[in-house]
Design an enzyme around this catalytic site. Structure first.
Site, PDB file in Angstrom:
ATOM      1  N   ASP A   1      29.196  37.039   0.247  1.00 36.65           N
ATOM      2  CA  ASP A   1      27.856  36.426   0.189  1.00 36.65           C
ATOM      3  C   ASP A   1      26.935  37.356  -0.569  1.00 36.65           C
ATOM      4  O   ASP A   1      27.135  38.574  -0.570  1.00 36.65           O
ATOM      5  CB  ASP A   1      27.316  36.201   1.608  1.00 36.65           C
ATOM      6  CG  ASP A   1      26.234  35.126   1.650  1.00 36.65           C
ATOM      7  OD1 ASP A   1      26.512  34.005   2.112  1.00 36.65           O
ATOM      8  OD2 ASP A   1      25.087  35.417   1.217  1.00 36.65           O
TER       9      ASP A   1
ATOM     10  N   ASP B   1      27.409  38.328  -5.398  1.00 36.30           N
ATOM     11  CA  ASP B   1      26.571  37.286  -5.980  1.00 36.30           C
ATOM     12  C   ASP B   1      27.443  36.546  -6.994  1.00 36.30           C
ATOM     13  O   ASP B   1      27.875  37.134  -7.998  1.00 36.30           O
ATOM     14  CB  ASP B   1      25.351  37.928  -6.654  1.00 36.30           C
ATOM     15  CG  ASP B   1      24.406  36.881  -7.221  1.00 36.30           C
ATOM     16  OD1 ASP B   1      24.862  35.777  -7.569  1.00 36.30           O
ATOM     17  OD2 ASP B   1      23.203  37.188  -7.322  1.00 36.30           O
ATOM     18  N   VAL B   2      27.699  35.276  -6.747  1.00 41.10           N
ATOM     19  CA  VAL B   2      28.670  34.554  -7.589  1.00 41.10           C
ATOM     20  C   VAL B   2      28.154  34.276  -9.001  1.00 41.10           C
ATOM     21  O   VAL B   2      28.918  33.811  -9.856  1.00 41.10           O
ATOM     22  CB  VAL B   2      29.134  33.218  -6.940  1.00 41.10           C
ATOM     23  CG1 VAL B   2      29.851  33.474  -5.617  1.00 41.10           C
ATOM     24  CG2 VAL B   2      27.970  32.234  -6.760  1.00 41.10           C
TER      25      VAL B   2
ATOM     26  N   ASN C   1      32.098  27.989  -2.030  1.00 38.62           N
ATOM     27  CA  ASN C   1      31.070  27.206  -1.348  1.00 38.62           C
ATOM     28  C   ASN C   1      29.651  27.620  -1.710  1.00 38.62           C
ATOM     29  O   ASN C   1      28.722  26.815  -1.573  1.00 38.62           O
ATOM     30  CB  ASN C   1      31.320  27.370   0.168  1.00 38.62           C
ATOM     31  CG  ASN C   1      30.095  27.127   0.998  1.00 38.62           C
ATOM     32  OD1 ASN C   1      29.727  25.989   1.244  1.00 38.62           O
ATOM     33  ND2 ASN C   1      29.411  28.202   1.415  1.00 38.62           N
TER      34      ASN C   1
ATOM     35  N   TYR D   1      20.424  19.525  -9.885  1.00 36.82           N
ATOM     36  CA  TYR D   1      21.363  19.818  -8.787  1.00 36.82           C
ATOM     37  C   TYR D   1      22.578  18.891  -8.865  1.00 36.82           C
ATOM     38  O   TYR D   1      23.730  19.338  -8.782  1.00 36.82           O
ATOM     39  CB  TYR D   1      20.651  19.666  -7.433  1.00 36.82           C
ATOM     40  CG  TYR D   1      21.541  19.885  -6.232  1.00 36.82           C
ATOM     41  CD1 TYR D   1      21.813  21.173  -5.756  1.00 36.82           C
ATOM     42  CD2 TYR D   1      22.122  18.813  -5.538  1.00 36.82           C
ATOM     43  CE1 TYR D   1      22.628  21.376  -4.635  1.00 36.82           C
ATOM     44  CE2 TYR D   1      22.934  19.009  -4.429  1.00 36.82           C
ATOM     45  CZ  TYR D   1      23.185  20.293  -3.980  1.00 36.82           C
ATOM     46  OH  TYR D   1      23.996  20.489  -2.885  1.00 36.82           O
TER      47      TYR D   1
ATOM     48  N   LYS E   1      26.795  19.522  -9.366  1.00 37.65           N
ATOM     49  CA  LYS E   1      27.816  19.086  -8.409  1.00 37.65           C
ATOM     50  C   LYS E   1      28.820  18.132  -9.064  1.00 37.65           C
ATOM     51  O   LYS E   1      29.989  18.084  -8.667  1.00 37.65           O
ATOM     52  CB  LYS E   1      27.146  18.468  -7.169  1.00 37.65           C
ATOM     53  CG  LYS E   1      26.333  19.497  -6.360  1.00 37.65           C
ATOM     54  CD  LYS E   1      27.212  20.659  -5.875  1.00 37.65           C
ATOM     55  CE  LYS E   1      26.496  21.602  -4.935  1.00 37.65           C
ATOM     56  NZ  LYS E   1      27.359  22.690  -4.446  1.00 37.65           N
TER      57      LYS E   1
ATOM     58  N   THR F   1      22.404  22.482   8.258  1.00 41.26           N
ATOM     59  CA  THR F   1      22.579  23.907   7.949  1.00 41.26           C
ATOM     60  C   THR F   1      21.197  24.485   7.641  1.00 41.26           C
ATOM     61  O   THR F   1      20.237  23.729   7.477  1.00 41.26           O
ATOM     62  CB  THR F   1      23.455  24.117   6.692  1.00 41.26           C
ATOM     63  OG1 THR F   1      22.744  23.592   5.567  1.00 41.26           O
ATOM     64  CG2 THR F   1      24.810  23.452   6.805  1.00 41.26           C
TER      65      THR F   1
HETATM   66  N1  LIG Z   1      24.003  21.300   3.827  1.00 40.70           N
HETATM   67  C1  LIG Z   1      24.193  20.173   3.176  1.00 40.70           C
HETATM   68  O1  LIG Z   1      23.738  19.104   3.574  1.00 40.70           O
HETATM   69  C2  LIG Z   1      24.999  20.166   1.904  1.00 40.70           C
HETATM   70  C3  LIG Z   1      25.315  18.925   1.347  1.00 40.70           C
HETATM   71  C4  LIG Z   1      26.083  18.875   0.186  1.00 40.70           C
HETATM   72  C5  LIG Z   1      26.513  20.045  -0.389  1.00 40.70           C
HETATM   73  N2  LIG Z   1      26.165  21.234   0.169  1.00 40.70           N
HETATM   74  C6  LIG Z   1      26.664  22.434  -0.508  1.00 40.70           C
HETATM   75  O2  LIG Z   1      27.319  23.247   0.445  1.00 40.70           O
HETATM   76  C7  LIG Z   1      27.204  24.619   0.072  1.00 40.70           C
HETATM   77  C8  LIG Z   1      26.667  25.400   1.248  1.00 40.70           C
HETATM   78  O3  LIG Z   1      25.451  24.837   1.654  1.00 40.70           O
HETATM   79  P1  LIG Z   1      24.725  25.247   3.020  1.00 40.70           P
HETATM   80  O4  LIG Z   1      23.966  24.041   3.448  1.00 40.70           O
HETATM   81  O5  LIG Z   1      25.679  25.914   3.926  1.00 40.70           O
HETATM   82  O6  LIG Z   1      23.680  26.319   2.424  1.00 40.70           O
HETATM   83  P2  LIG Z   1      22.903  27.526   3.145  1.00 40.70           P
HETATM   84  O7  LIG Z   1      21.711  27.773   2.292  1.00 40.70           O
HETATM   85  O8  LIG Z   1      22.700  27.187   4.579  1.00 40.70           O
HETATM   86  O9  LIG Z   1      23.927  28.733   3.007  1.00 40.70           O
HETATM   87  C9  LIG Z   1      24.328  29.142   1.721  1.00 40.70           C
HETATM   88  C10 LIG Z   1      24.903  30.533   1.737  1.00 40.70           C
HETATM   89  O10 LIG Z   1      25.242  30.845   0.378  1.00 40.70           O
HETATM   90  C11 LIG Z   1      24.731  32.117   0.045  1.00 40.70           C
HETATM   91  N3  LIG Z   1      24.451  32.171  -1.393  1.00 40.70           N
HETATM   92  C12 LIG Z   1      23.453  31.566  -2.064  1.00 40.70           C
HETATM   93  N4  LIG Z   1      23.494  31.924  -3.357  1.00 40.70           N
HETATM   94  C13 LIG Z   1      24.555  32.772  -3.512  1.00 40.70           C
HETATM   95  C14 LIG Z   1      25.104  33.478  -4.606  1.00 40.70           C
HETATM   96  N5  LIG Z   1      24.536  33.427  -5.804  1.00 40.70           N
HETATM   97  N6  LIG Z   1      26.199  34.228  -4.400  1.00 40.70           N
HETATM   98  C15 LIG Z   1      26.758  34.307  -3.164  1.00 40.70           C
HETATM   99  N7  LIG Z   1      26.256  33.684  -2.083  1.00 40.70           N
HETATM  100  C16 LIG Z   1      25.165  32.917  -2.261  1.00 40.70           C
HETATM  101  C17 LIG Z   1      23.487  32.273   0.896  1.00 40.70           C
HETATM  102  O11 LIG Z   1      23.138  33.647   1.063  1.00 40.70           O
HETATM  103  C18 LIG Z   1      23.923  31.603   2.196  1.00 40.70           C
HETATM  104  O12 LIG Z   1      24.578  32.507   3.052  1.00 40.70           O
HETATM  105  C19 LIG Z   1      26.328  24.626  -1.171  1.00 40.70           C
HETATM  106  O13 LIG Z   1      27.144  24.659  -2.315  1.00 40.70           O
HETATM  107  C20 LIG Z   1      25.590  23.310  -1.085  1.00 40.70           C
HETATM  108  O14 LIG Z   1      25.169  22.854  -2.350  1.00 40.70           O
HETATM  109  C21 LIG Z   1      25.432  21.330   1.298  1.00 40.70           C
END
Ligand SMILES: NC(=O)c1ccc[n+]([C@@H]2O[C@H](COP(=O)([O-])OP(=O)(O)OC[C@H]3O[C@@H](n4cnc5c(N)ncnc54)[C@H](O)[C@@H]3O)[C@@H](O)[C@H]2O)c1
Length: 260
Positions: free
Chosen positions: A45, A71-72, A98, A164, A168, A199
């Site tokens: 992360d 950091d990805v 993710n 966004y 995706k 989340t």
């Molecule tokens: N929560 C939803 O409803 C939802 C729906 C569709 C897709 N998603 C996708 O699921 C994934 C996770 O979402 P979430 O809701 O758990 O998000 P979140 O914001 O709750 O958690 C994301 C995590 O990713 C980390 N992160 C962010 N940028 C980063 C980077 N550059 N390098 C490494 N780590 C990084 C953050 O520090 C955090 O720990 C994302 O790709 C999001 O687009 C989420």
């Protein structure tokens, strides 16, 4: 549904999993699910401190885990995280790419280039870099399973979401192309397309936009938000032998959102 008690369970003992964005939300739930199934898990992360704390919690609970700052958007950090997984645990069997961010919704005519570049760097470049470096290990092993995180935003369009949703959709394109390229080499690559899941990301969005919950519920046939564990369950299945003939799919796990 009670969290962390879902069936079926998997036996991933002796296997190694890497999860990006693993300090919270979907990544954390999935890392914890991999660990409960016996895998050694690398929690990567950009918040390395929180990743290390969550890894320590898994270890306290009897699992095998390690937290790394990654950091990805920086390919060198991605390569280092993959190398660390292999140095520590000897192999890489499964990965959940993710890490992702949202940017503020915007009229397509007004969206800032800065927002476009920021969301693309994490959501598209990040997944590309992760796949690249994971595949270098898996190619040599001749085995592995990768799940990329797309979204309902990879399957449909919505107003004010061009940047966004573009990222995706791109995740699905990369998943399909790399999926067909690597299926003959014993590596399966798929994606998961979460709907709206409870989340920290979604909580922040709900705080910022009044009426957003009512809007979401209008399009949510199942009548509730999803749980992070429901995404983890799909990711583990896609990585498991149960999905041995599944290649290049973008699996909706969205309570029916994209079905209507
Ligand atoms: N929560 C939803 O409803 C939802 C729906 C569709 C897709 N998603 C996708 O699921 C994934 C996770 O979402 P979430 O809701 O758990 O998000 P979140 O914001 O709750 O958690 C994301 C995590 O990713 C980390 N992160 C962010 N940028 C980063 C980077 N550059 N390098 C490494 N780590 C990084 C953050 O520090 C955090 O720990 C994302 O790709 C999001 O687009 C989420």
């Amino acid at each position: 549904m009670k969290s962390e008690t879902m069936n079926p369970t998997y036996d991933f003992k002796g296997q190694v999993a890497l999860v990006t964005g693993a300090a919270m939300g979907l990544g954390l739930a999935t890392a914890r699910a991999f660990a409960r199934s016996g895998a050694a898990v690398v929690l990567a992360d950009r918040d390395g401190e929180l990743a290390a704390k969550e890894a320590a919690r898994i270890v306290e609970e009897g699992g095998i885990a390690l937290g790394v700052r990654c950091d990805v958007t920086d390919e060198a950090q991605v390569a280092a995280a993959v190398d660390r997984a292999v140095a520590e645990y000897g192999r890489l069997d499964m990965a959940f790419n993710n890490a992702g961010i949202q940017v503020p919704p915007s009229d397509a005519a007004d969206e800032l280039a800065e927002s476009f570049h920021r969301v693309t760097a994490v959501n598209q470049f990040g997944v590309w870099a992760c796949m690249k470096h994971e595949l270098r290990i898996m190619r040599a092993q001749g085995s592995g399973a990768i799940v990329n995180c797309s979204s309902l935003g990879g399957l449909v369009g919505l107003p004010q979401r061009a940047a966004y949703h573009g990222t995706k959709h791109a995740v699905l394109g990369m998943t399909k192309s790399a999926g067909v390229e690597y299926a003959p080499r014993g590596i399966r690559i798929n994606a998961v397309c979460p709907g709206t899941i409870d989340t920290p990301m979604v909580q922040t969005m709900l705080k910022g936009q009044s009426g957003a919950m009512a809007e979401i519920m209008k399009q949510q046939p199942i009548g509730r938000l999803g749980l992070a564990d429901e995404i983890a369950a799909a990711v583990l299945w896609l990585c498991s032998p149960g999905a041995s003939f599944v290649v290049g799919v973008g699996l909706p796990v969205d309570g029916g959102f994209t079905a209507h």
